[in-house]
Design a protein around this motif. Structure first.
Motif, mmCIF file in Angstrom:
data_model
loop_
_atom_site.group_PDB
_atom_site.id
_atom_site.type_symbol
_atom_site.label_atom_id
_atom_site.label_comp_id
_atom_site.label_asym_id
_atom_site.label_seq_id
_atom_site.Cartn_x
_atom_site.Cartn_y
_atom_site.Cartn_z
ATOM 1 N N ALA A 97 -43.480 19.268 22.268
ATOM 2 C CA ALA A 97 -44.257 20.490 22.022
ATOM 3 C C ALA A 97 -45.751 20.236 22.185
ATOM 4 N N GLY A 98 -46.227 19.080 21.700
ATOM 5 C CA GLY A 98 -47.639 18.748 21.841
ATOM 6 C C GLY A 98 -48.036 18.530 23.283
ATOM 7 N N ARG A 99 -47.200 17.804 24.008
ATOM 8 C CA ARG A 99 -47.514 17.549 25.418
ATOM 9 C C ARG A 99 -47.474 18.848 26.224
ATOM 10 N N ALA A 100 -46.594 19.761 25.855
ATOM 11 C CA ALA A 100 -46.525 21.043 26.560
ATOM 12 C C ALA A 100 -47.828 21.818 26.380
ATOM 13 N N LYS A 101 -48.433 21.736 25.196
ATOM 14 C CA LYS A 101 -49.711 22.410 24.965
ATOM 15 C C LYS A 101 -50.805 21.814 25.844
ATOM 16 N N LEU A 102 -50.840 20.499 25.935
ATOM 17 C CA LEU A 102 -51.843 19.839 26.771
ATOM 18 C C LEU A 102 -51.636 20.192 28.244
ATOM 19 N N ARG A 103 -50.381 20.245 28.653
ATOM 20 C CA ARG A 103 -50.078 20.621 30.034
ATOM 21 C C ARG A 103 -50.489 22.069 30.293
ATOM 22 N N SER A 151 -50.098 13.915 29.330
ATOM 23 C CA SER A 151 -50.278 12.709 28.531
ATOM 24 C C SER A 151 -51.773 12.424 28.435
ATOM 25 N N THR A 152 -52.204 11.718 27.383
ATOM 26 C CA THR A 152 -53.619 11.400 27.218
ATOM 27 C C THR A 152 -53.784 9.920 26.893
ATOM 28 N N ILE A 153 -54.974 9.395 27.211
ATOM 29 C CA ILE A 153 -55.257 7.983 26.966
ATOM 30 C C ILE A 153 -55.433 7.721 25.474
ATOM 31 N N ASN A 154 -56.023 8.654 24.765
ATOM 32 C CA ASN A 154 -56.169 8.517 23.318
ATOM 33 C C ASN A 154 -55.627 9.766 22.636
ATOM 34 N N THR A 155 -55.759 9.850 21.329
ATOM 35 C CA THR A 155 -55.191 10.968 20.575
ATOM 36 C C THR A 155 -56.151 12.148 20.554
ATOM 37 N N PRO A 156 -55.778 13.262 21.139
ATOM 38 C CA PRO A 156 -56.631 14.453 21.095
ATOM 39 C C PRO A 156 -56.414 15.225 19.796
ATOM 40 N N SER A 157 -57.364 16.072 19.454
ATOM 41 C CA SER A 157 -57.207 16.959 18.312
ATOM 42 C C SER A 157 -56.345 18.150 18.721
ATOM 43 N N MET A 158 -55.196 18.288 18.090
ATOM 44 C CA MET A 158 -54.331 19.414 18.424
ATOM 45 C C MET A 158 -54.906 20.731 17.905
ATOM 46 N N LEU A 159 -55.801 20.655 16.910
ATOM 47 C CA LEU A 159 -56.499 21.865 16.475
ATOM 48 C C LEU A 159 -57.471 22.322 17.556
ATOM 49 N N ALA A 160 -58.205 21.361 18.158
ATOM 50 C CA ALA A 160 -59.105 21.701 19.254
ATOM 51 C C ALA A 160 -58.318 22.195 20.469
ATOM 52 N N VAL A 161 -57.131 21.668 20.658
ATOM 53 C CA VAL A 161 -56.270 22.125 21.754
ATOM 54 C C VAL A 161 -55.931 23.604 21.588
ATOM 55 N N GLU A 162 -55.581 24.001 20.366
ATOM 56 C CA GLU A 162 -55.268 25.416 20.119
ATOM 57 C C GLU A 162 -56.492 26.293 20.371
ATOM 58 N N ASP A 163 -57.667 25.803 19.960
ATOM 59 C CA ASP A 163 -58.905 26.551 20.190
ATOM 60 C C ASP A 163 -59.167 26.708 21.686
ATOM 61 N N ALA A 164 -58.957 25.627 22.446
ATOM 62 C CA ALA A 164 -59.175 25.689 23.894
ATOM 63 C C ALA A 164 -58.201 26.658 24.555
ATOM 64 N N LEU A 165 -56.943 26.627 24.127
ATOM 65 C CA LEU A 165 -55.961 27.549 24.703
ATOM 66 C C LEU A 165 -56.294 29.001 24.376
ATOM 67 N N ASP A 166 -56.769 29.248 23.155
ATOM 68 C CA ASP A 166 -57.161 30.602 22.777
ATOM 69 C C ASP A 166 -58.275 31.107 23.687
ATOM 70 N N THR A 167 -59.246 30.226 23.978
ATOM 71 C CA THR A 167 -60.359 30.614 24.852
ATOM 72 C C THR A 167 -59.885 30.838 26.277
ATOM 73 N N LEU A 168 -59.038 29.962 26.778
ATOM 74 C CA LEU A 168 -58.529 30.120 28.142
ATOM 75 C C LEU A 168 -57.750 31.428 28.280
ATOM 76 N N ASN A 169 -56.962 31.772 27.264
ATOM 77 C CA ASN A 169 -56.226 33.036 27.302
ATOM 78 C C ASN A 169 -57.188 34.227 27.297
ATOM 79 N N TRP A 170 -58.269 34.113 26.509
ATOM 80 C CA TRP A 170 -59.296 35.161 26.509
ATOM 81 C C TRP A 170 -59.927 35.292 27.892
#
Length: 358
Positions: free
Chosen positions: A14-20, A214-233
């Motif tokens: 589920a996490g990787r799907a969000k990043l993708r 996939s990512t080299i280090n651990t991303p913030s999944m909270l920031a991921v949700e924020d980025a997706l919200d903006t992209l959808n906007w």
């Protein structure tokens, strides 16, 4: 969001799907060529551009275009850290101008910022970049992507971050690679150690999984949700074309204000290179001009403080490396009406500060 995966592993399906999803929607919005690969990387835009420099440079000569703080930073790293010697520098004469881009040799790799965030000076389009070139074009586009029209076919490496035109949280960068850049990665081994956080290749093979969520280090999944919200906007309001229009409206509003007020001017010396996202301004007044550099910096701080004390605008002072003045963010997440409300407060604060220094 009901399907948010905060508190979950970025490696879980589920996490990787969000990043993708961020990768896919970013490629769609920017209209990146289908042959380009895009990845989420650590360290914001700085991490992304450094990743490109450390992995790709040294195969041929390098041309570096510098006209503001970040361009000079990449030059310092290329010469001082990577120790490359076959480097040609195209340097602007003054802060606010741009070098002669006609002199750039595309037989070499070319490193430049599309938009100088600290000077408010951007390249005048892409006509200076040839369709066919021997070297790679490596572009720091962090305050240009999503806010300016860019033909990405002219760029072999493009980097940006979530917090500039998308108005998101920091620490996450993105890097797009053309087929030519991917080929370079697969065939060129730089004569230097590469930190793990920069590695795009393992034993001569491209790490393809980082372009698939996939990512080299651990991303913030909270920031991921924020980025997706903006992209959808961004998609909902009309995509890239509307994002560019919003930013241009912000610049046009400030341009009308500049034309009507003799005490303010753009830092950019050529209208063709005036940024529509990081809009940098300078004061023009007898009282201000008579001050020392230290006095000008103090004058500017007082103007900004008066605006902030009234809740009319925040963080509008110029970058610490730029001449004393103002920097108003005009990216697509900023409403033109809010800029309209800000400008009279700047006029008032400038007048009050002028009286104090007179």
């Amino acid at each position: 969001m009901s399907d948010a995966v905060v508190g979950r592993s970025h490696r879980a399906p589920a996490g990787r799907a969000k990043l993708r999803e961020i990768i896919d929607k970013s490629k769609h919005l920017l209209d990146l060529p289908v042959t380009y690969k895009l990845a989420i990387v650590p360290g914001s835009d700085t991490g992304a551009i450094e990743m490109a420099l450390w992995n790709l440079l040294g195969h041929t000569g390098v041309e570096v275009c510098c006209w503001e703080n970040f361009g000079f930073t990449w030059l310092a790293d290329i010469v001082g850290q990577l120790k490359l010697t076959d480097v040609t520098v195209h340097r602007a004469d003054t802060y606010g101008s741009i070098p002669d881009l006609a002199k750039v040799n595309f037989e070499h790799d070319v490193v430049f910022t599309w938009n100088g965030t600290t000077s408010g000076v951007c390249v005048p389009g892409d006509s200076w970049i040839p369709e066919t070139r021997k070297g790679l074009t490596i572009c720091d586009a962090t305050s240009a992507a999503f806010g300016m029209e860019i033909d990405y076919r002219k760029l072999d490496v493009v980097t940006w971050s979530w917090q500039k035109a998308l108005g998101g949280e920091g620490a996450h960068g993105m890097i797009a690679l053309s087929p030519a850049a991917i080929e370079r990665l697969s065939t060129f081994t730089p004569d230097r150690p590469l930190p793990k956080i920069f590695r795009l290749v393992k034993q001569g093979v491209l790490l393809g999984e980082i372009f698939d969520g996939s990512t080299i280090n651990t991303p913030s999944m909270l920031a991921v949700e924020d980025a997706l919200d903006t992209l959808n906007w961004c998609i909902d309001i009309g995509g890239q074309a509307e994002l560019i229009r919003r930013s241009r409206r912000n610049l046009d509003t400030i341009a009308r204000w500049v034309s009507a007020n003799p005490h303010i001017d753009f830092l950019a010396t050529d209208a063709r290179t005036t940024s529509s996202t990081s809009i940098c301004l300078k004061f023009r007044h007898d009282v201000f001009d008579a001050l020392t550099d230290t006095g000008k910096a103090d004058f500017t701080r007082r103007v900004c403080a008066k605006v902030e004390e009234n809740g009319a605008g925040y963080d509008i002072g110029s970058h610490r490396e730029a001449p004393p003045g103002l920097r108003i963010w005009g990216g697509p997440t900023v409403e033109t009406e809010d800029i309209d409300r800000l400008l009279p407060w700047i006029d008032w604060a400038f007048l009050e500060t002028t009286r104090e220094f007179a």
